[in-house]
Design an enzyme around this catalytic site. Structure first.
Site, PDB file in Angstrom:
ATOM      1  N   GLU A 192       0.808  -1.225   0.000  1.00 15.35           N
ATOM      2  CA  GLU A 192       0.000   0.000   0.000  1.00 15.35           C
ATOM      3  C   GLU A 192       0.840   1.273   0.000  1.00 15.35           C
ATOM      4  O   GLU A 192       0.457   2.287  -0.587  1.00 15.35           O
ATOM      5  CB  GLU A 192      -0.955   0.003   1.199  1.00 15.35           C
ATOM      6  CG  GLU A 192      -2.197  -0.862   1.017  1.00 15.35           C
ATOM      7  CD  GLU A 192      -1.928  -2.359   1.105  1.00 15.35           C
ATOM      8  OE1 GLU A 192      -0.844  -2.743   1.609  1.00 15.35           O
ATOM      9  OE2 GLU A 192      -2.781  -3.145   0.664  1.00 15.35           O
ATOM     10  N   HIS A 205     -11.292  -5.199   9.574  1.00 16.07           N
ATOM     11  CA  HIS A 205     -11.782  -5.075   8.208  1.00 16.07           C
ATOM     12  C   HIS A 205     -13.113  -4.346   8.115  1.00 16.07           C
ATOM     13  O   HIS A 205     -13.801  -4.452   7.113  1.00 16.07           O
ATOM     14  CB  HIS A 205     -11.956  -6.465   7.583  1.00 16.07           C
ATOM     15  CG  HIS A 205     -10.695  -7.021   7.009  1.00 16.07           C
ATOM     16  ND1 HIS A 205      -9.564  -7.195   7.755  1.00 16.07           N
ATOM     17  CD2 HIS A 205     -10.392  -7.441   5.763  1.00 16.07           C
ATOM     18  CE1 HIS A 205      -8.617  -7.716   6.989  1.00 16.07           C
ATOM     19  NE2 HIS A 205      -9.086  -7.865   5.770  1.00 16.07           N
TER      20      HIS A 205
END
Ligand SMILES: Cc1ncc(C[n+]2csc(CCOP(=O)(O)OP(=O)(O)O)c2C)c(N)n1
Ligand SMILES: [Mg+2]
Lengths: 326, 327
Positions: free
Chosen positions: A62, A131
């Site tokens: 990322e 998440h």
């Protein structure tokens, strides 16, 4: 050209495809955007259509997805980088906050960063605490970038196209549970919405509900229930957390004198806190009741279905909050 | 590699001396309270910056960390505008908004100094991607400290550059310390350049492991970086390491408890400028007077820069709020 009902997923796809067709410098990069076709299938078929140069699968990395998009944008390309979900954007926080949003300012306007980071947000899918974040408000804290939070297919398409065409960096936040929602969207390839404009999604005289993203869906459902009880809610969809356009909220508040802010984010230091603060500064004389906030519980999200839903906002909670102020 | 001409060598000497004098003057201005914030001097590392930047073509690119004054001057930024940035003036290269750590000059393809360790490494990859995407024959030189090789950005950026065959020369300026932590205490690999192996295959694909260079020898640096740039142009990324030493503290006010005076002294003797001066004297009979003149001119250029900076205007409220967004 007639508007056609399509899903948010289709709207996003169409926006990306049209902009890639329009401008060679626009390309997409991210985890699974190519061969897989996008984790949420937004870029299905793109690899065949545009080739590997413009549809770039990346390693699971990322920091460099966001950071290399910044460099490519500084050097004249128009990257649309995808971070699979906003939970993983935390790993890219430095690239986003310190570089994407700051290089223009810090070097006195020498660089321009025309890029978009697309990502998905939201809980409610039994994915557990890591998440299930909806932290888009965090990113709205920082000047130098924009934060888009569309809640309909129409907005998703017009806002994504606007984001890609704009010369400023945008974090574009899509809600992972809303991709199948359908609404009429123009086919016109030059359909673009303005950046930083809120939108009245429902008119009413009794209470102003301020919301965005998933909150729009909950608020519309709540408004239907309230209508049965003779309460007409006006719903202002912020659409952008930065630039934040509260003018329509103030206008609405002059009429309703009451406000409930609805969001999926955590309640502390939230959009609700900001809207409440600005309302009491700007609209004190119009205030007939305290500003109410409906948000997620101040708690991590669990896995198990019932208790996860317990922690999230819903139409009932909004109805209850409205009834406290009208 | 063909030996550069005398004029070129003298110009490198000029740049190295200019950087040294510039940095010494910055230290004074800092003590006087005229420079604020963090100030990281390049003293001791001049040969690396000058030799490496000299290997670039005009349309190639360079990006570095916060220890960026030397790179800026080597890339030809006007010492006046660089000094004005130190003093926070609106005539500074970043309009007084960047400061010592954040110099840049888009025109000269100097993409900046960056204060977050490793933060510029993915940007370098992106700039290289843009060059590759637009089929431009351009290479990015990305300098970083030894300490930066331990940060996640390093791994992600080098790996991506290998996967995408990006034209980047990753150059580690190994000055032996990241603040007070020596390479031995911070890195599993002592020869940092060996990290390239993690992004390469036996068939030679991926990242090339380049040489460890004597970073105190401007000629050696120039040779090695020139070769690395040619590699990057034709084949993709390469990692090289320049062994150098920072003769001053990490930043101003560093008590330097992590190293001995003797250690520092041992590097002063082999300092890059004295060494190169001797090379020139041995090579060109009677060059001393020319070198002396260069020394004087460097001193004068720095004084002119200080004067320019001190006489420059401070930024205004308009500057404070400009360039947050594209209007
Ligand atoms: C991400 C990050 N962590 C910590 C720091 C604080 N810091 C500034 S410089 C530095 C040492 C870096 O050493 P190195 O990369 O070897 O560069 P050098 O200073 O030796 O040129 C540290 C830890 C920082 N700026 N950024
Ligand atoms: Mg170091």
């Amino acid at each position: 050209m007639a508007d056609r009902p399509i899903t948010i997923r289709e709207a996003l796809s169409a926006a990306l495809r049209e902009e890639m067709q329009r401008d060679e410098r626009v390309f997409i990069m991210g985890e699974e955007v190519g061969v897989w076709g996008g984790t949420y299938a937004v870029t299905r078929g793109f690899l065949d259509e545009f080739g590997a140069k413009r549809v770039r699968d990346t390693p699971i990395a990322e920091m460099v997805i966001a950071g290399s998009a910044v460099g490519a944008a500084m050097a004249g390309l128009r990257p649309v980088a995808e971070l699979m979900t906003i939970n993983f954007a935390f790993l890219a926080l430095d690239a986003i906050v310190n570089h994407m949003a700051k290089v223009r300012y810090m070097f006195n306007g020498q660089f321009t960063v025309p890029m978009v980071i697309r990502t998905t947000t939201g809980g409610g899918k039994q994915l557990g605490a890591t998440h299930s974040h909806a932290p888009e408000v965090l990113f709205a804290h920082f000047p130098g970038m924009y934060v888009a939070v569309p809640g309909t297919a129409y907005d998703a398409k017009g806002m994504l196209k606007a984001s890609i065409r704009d010369d400023n960096p945008v974090l574009f936040v899509e809600h992972s549970t809303m991709l199948q929602r359908r609404s009429p969207v123009p086919d016109d390839p030059d359909f673009v919405l303005p950046i930083g404009k809120s939108d009245i999604k429902r008119e009413g005289d009794d209470v102003t509900i301020v919301t965005f993203g998933k909150g729009l869906e909950w608020s519309m459902a709540a408004a239907e229930q309230l209508e049965k009880d003779g309460i007409e809610a006006e719903i202002v969809d912020l659409r952008w957390l930065r630039p934040l356009d509260l003018e329509p909220v103030f206008e609405s508040f002059k009429k309703t004198n009451r406000c409930v802010v609805v969001e999926e984010s955590l309640p502390m230091f939230s959009v609700g806190a900001e809207v409440a603060a600005q309302l009491q500064n700007e609209m004190f004389d119009y205030m007939d009741a305290p500003v109410k906030r409906v948000a997620a519980m101040d708690n991590p999200l669990p896995y198990s279905r019932e208790i996860e839903l317990m922690a999230l906002p819903d139409a009932q909670k909004i109805v209850a909050a409205v009834k406290e102020v009208v | 590699m063909a030996t550069p001409k005398k004029d070129t060598l003298l110009d490198w000497y000029r740049q190295m001396v200019l950087i040294r004098r510039f940095e010494e003057r910055c230290a004074e201005l800092y003590q006087q309270g005229l420079i604020g914030g963090f100030l990281h001097l390049y003293i001791g590392q001049e040969a690396t910056g000058v030799g490496a930047v000299a290997a670039l073509r005009e349309n190639d690119h360079v990006i570095t960390a916060y220890r960026d004054h030397g790179i800026a001057l080597a890339r030809g930024l006007d010492p006046k505008a660089v000094m004005a940035e130190m003093l926070g003036k609106r005539t500074g290269v970043s309009g007084g908004k960047g400061g010592s750590m954040h110099l840049a000059d888009r025109e000269r393809h100097f993409w900046g100094g960056y204060g977050i360790v490793g933060g510029h490494l993915p940007l370098a990859a992106g700039i290289a991607l843009a060059a590759q995407y637009e089929e431009k024959d351009e290479v990015v030189l990305a300098l970083m400290g030894d300490g930066a090789t331990n940060i996640g950005y390093f791994h992600e950026s080098l790996n991506l550059s290998a996967v995408w065959k990006l034209p980047v020369v990753w150059l580690i300026e190994n000055n032996q310390y990241g603040m007070g932590t020596s390479v031995e205490r911070a890195s599993g690999a002592k020869e940092l350049v060996r990290r390239a192996l993690a992004y390469s295959s036996e068939d030679g694909s991926g990242m090339k492991m380049g040489p460890r260079i004597d970073g105190m020898d401007v000629l050696a640096v120039h040779d090695a970086v020139s070769e690395a740039i040619e590699h990057a142009r034709k084949h993709g990324p390469i990692l090289i390491e320049s062994l150098t030493y920072r003769l001053e503290g990490h930043s101003m006010g560093d008590p330097q408890r992590y190293r001995t005076k003797e250690e520092v002294e041992s590097f002063v003797e082999s300092g890059p400028i004295g060494r190169f001066r001797q090379v020139l004297i041995d090579k060109y009979k009677g060059v001393e007077s020319t070198l002396d003149k260069i020394d004087e001119e460097a001193l004068q250029a720095v004084e002119d820069a200080v004067e320019f900076a001190q006489n420059s205007e401070d930024p205004t409220y308009e500057d404070l709020i400009s360039h947050v967004y594209v209007d």
